[in-house]
Design a protein around this motif. Structure first.
Motif, mmCIF file in Angstrom:
data_model
loop_
_atom_site.group_PDB
_atom_site.id
_atom_site.type_symbol
_atom_site.label_atom_id
_atom_site.label_comp_id
_atom_site.label_asym_id
_atom_site.label_seq_id
_atom_site.Cartn_x
_atom_site.Cartn_y
_atom_site.Cartn_z
ATOM 1 N N UNK A 103 -12.154 5.845 11.853
ATOM 2 C CA UNK A 103 -11.715 5.494 13.289
ATOM 3 C C UNK A 103 -11.438 6.733 14.104
ATOM 4 N N UNK A 104 -11.619 6.595 15.468
ATOM 5 C CA UNK A 104 -11.104 7.860 15.733
ATOM 6 C C UNK A 104 -10.409 8.822 15.805
ATOM 7 N N UNK A 105 -9.109 7.605 15.617
ATOM 8 C CA UNK A 105 -8.004 8.411 14.955
ATOM 9 C C UNK A 105 -7.281 9.138 13.801
ATOM 10 N N UNK A 106 -8.319 8.409 13.169
ATOM 11 C CA UNK A 106 -8.502 9.610 11.296
ATOM 12 C C UNK A 106 -9.477 10.636 12.085
ATOM 13 N N UNK A 107 -10.688 10.578 12.914
ATOM 14 C CA UNK A 107 -11.128 11.864 12.966
ATOM 15 C C UNK A 107 -10.887 12.759 13.342
ATOM 16 N N UNK A 108 -9.448 12.740 14.844
ATOM 17 C CA UNK A 108 -8.411 13.654 15.397
ATOM 18 C C UNK A 108 -7.463 13.659 14.314
ATOM 19 N N UNK A 109 -6.883 13.335 13.645
ATOM 20 C CA UNK A 109 -6.446 13.951 12.239
ATOM 21 C C UNK A 109 -6.929 14.705 12.060
ATOM 22 N N UNK A 110 -8.255 14.968 11.628
ATOM 23 C CA UNK A 110 -8.817 15.282 10.463
ATOM 24 C C UNK A 110 -9.305 17.045 10.867
ATOM 25 N N UNK A 111 -9.657 16.447 12.722
ATOM 26 C CA UNK A 111 -9.409 18.031 13.590
ATOM 27 C C UNK A 111 -8.049 18.741 13.699
ATOM 28 N N UNK A 117 -20.360 9.976 10.490
ATOM 29 C CA UNK A 117 -19.148 9.030 10.247
ATOM 30 C C UNK A 117 -18.299 8.393 11.152
ATOM 31 N N UNK A 118 -18.219 8.814 12.383
ATOM 32 C CA UNK A 118 -17.649 7.771 13.682
ATOM 33 C C UNK A 118 -18.818 7.382 14.391
ATOM 34 N N UNK A 119 -19.863 7.465 14.144
ATOM 35 C CA UNK A 119 -21.111 6.830 14.170
ATOM 36 C C UNK A 119 -21.317 5.672 13.471
ATOM 37 N N UNK A 120 -21.111 6.111 12.549
ATOM 38 C CA UNK A 120 -21.769 4.896 10.827
ATOM 39 C C UNK A 120 -20.405 3.375 11.178
#
Lengths: 303, 153
Positions: free
Chosen positions: A289-297, A282-285
């Motif tokens: 956003x990076x922030x969202x990815x960090x939150x999910x993890x 998703x990040x590559x596409x």
């Protein structure tokens, strides 16, 4: 769930040992499950070390030198296991693991029962050693290998991740690697418990060893030993092997070690997240956003 | 397009048995396998059959690739297969390459070697072989499948 190969690994079967390490690497079995089956990690004897990291820049001779050290140790009857790390391609995940090319001692019929060598790829981990190496180390110690040597990826000045995983750190240096200021720079050398200046057959090795010694003397705490070796000519290897066996911690890096540990474990949590591939996609596409990815993890950890 | 990352790469030993000092072919194959996302363990030159089998055992390899350009394949390849079976490494999939005349290949297949690649084989063909060998059952050196790859060179 129990695995048949764990039992066989316990009885000394090397294929099963190798399979146990792969299963850990591939996340098929947890370290706790393995240790339940094969028994606990023994405690170190008299405060000595069980794990030693050998690190240093690419091409300084880490593998060659280790080959000589292993021979000395095996001749004393020590059972030593080696985890030799080489980098994985960040693009394809593939790796060429070439440390065996220099390790001739594993081919010695007299000694090879006493030596286990396993090549390890960094896979997704950053830094010069993947954290899974710590679990692999535990298995080897629990199975009666007396010392475990971690040979890192060829490491730059600031790659100190091996500090998180090993009881002692040996930095391999070589001649013609810059002037005295290089030894003054902060980084890997600060964490060294010993330094081996390899390729002592080449000009400049002695001067470089002096520069490192001088730099150590300017600092506080114990001065780590600095020895000259020539892996290719066999000079200084027996002395280095002897010195390393009883090497004590320089005691200068306790805090730095814990910092690396913390970072390493944090990274491991991210790498082991089941959503990692999906998030990277998703990040590559650009769909999150990076922030969202960090939150999910991060959210997943708190559960 | 880079290939997608596999969650569990194959571990493949690429070995040079015997006194043959030519490893360009082995390196080309190792590189192609690496670029396809596998973990390739290269043994270096001039290994004995026993050393190669020890490496396969200690590295937990799924595949073993043997390269020979010296003409000693008739002796060395079966010996490696024999030792693998003796040590119970029956599920390891073995393939070979190098200068191996067509007439020499049948007995090698009979030992359990699942492919022989001659000079000029496209590396993509080796990758296809790897894929197929893992999808079929019982393709290990000591397992009872009769299957082998029909190579183009």
């Amino acid at each position: 769930m129990t695995f048949e190969f764990l039992e066989q690994a316990k009885s000394g079967d090397r294929r099963s040992l190798a399979r146990t390490l792969s299963s850990l690497e591939n996340g098929l079995v947890k370290i706790e499950e393995v240790l339940d089956e094969i028994g606990p990690v023994p405690l170190p004897v008299d405060g000595g070390w069980q794990t030693l990291a050998i690190t240093g820049a690419p091409g300084v001779g880490k593998s060659c030198l280790l080959d000589g050290l292993l021979r000395s140790w095996a001749q004393k009857g020590l059972r030593v296991a080696v985890l030799a790390v080489d980098p994985s391609s960040p693009r394809t995940g593939g790796a060429l693991l070439g440390d065996r090319v220099r390790m001739t001692v594993v081919d010695d019929r007299e000694l090879n029962e006493l030596i286990y060598l396993r090549s390890v790829a960094t896979r997704k981990a950053s830094g010069s050693v993947p954290v899974i190496v710590e679990d692999m180390t535990k298995v080897l110690l629990a199975l009666g290998w007396q010392r475990v040597i971690i040979e890192t990826v060829g490491a730059g000045q600031s790659e100190v991740r091996c500090a998180a995983l090993a009881d002692r750190i040996v930095v391999v240096e070589g001649p013609a690697r810059g002037d005295g200021i290089q030894a003054e720079k902060a980084g890997l050398l600060e964490l060294a418990d010993a330094v081996l200046v390899n390729k002592s057959d080449l000009p400049g090795a002695e001067i470089h060893a002096d520069e490192i010694r001088e730099s150590f003397e300017l600092g506080a705490g114990n001065t780590p030993p600095v020895l000259l070796t020539s892996a290719i000519q066999g000079n200084g290897i027996t002395e280095a092997a002897e010195m390393l066996l009883t090497l004590s911690s320089s005691g200068r890096s306790t805090r730095a070690r814990w910092r690396e540990r913390l970072l390493a474990y944090h990274e491991r949590k991210i790498l082991e997240s089941p959503q990692l591939d999906e998030l990277l996609e998703k990040l590559a596409k650009g769909s999150i956003l990076l922030d969202e990815a960090l939150q999910i993890i991060g959210g997943e950890h708190n559960e | 397009m880079p290939p997608t990352t596999m969650s569990e790469p194959w571990r493949i030993v690429v070995a040079k048995p015997g006194l043959d000092g030519h490893d360009r072919g082995a390196k080309v194959v190792a590189r192609a396998l690496r670029d396809a996302g596998n973990e390739v363990i290269y043994t270096g030159l001039r290994r004995s059959a026993q050393q190669i089998v020890d490496t396969v055992r200690d590295e937990d390899a799924r595949f073993l690739g043997l390269s020979s350009l010296s003409g000693a394949h008739e002796h060395l390849f079966p010996k490696v297969c024999e030792l693998l079976k003796q040590q119970g490494l029956n599920d390891v999939i073995v393939f070979g390459g190098g200068i191996i005349p067509l007439g020499d290949r049948e007995p090698l297949y009979a030992c359990g070697i699942r492919a022989i690649f001659g000079p000029g084989t496209p590396t993509s063909e080796i990758l296809e072989f790897i894929e197929q060998a893992t999808q079929l059952e019982n393709t290990g050196v000591g397992q009872d499948s009769d299957w082998y790859w029909t190579s183009s060179a």
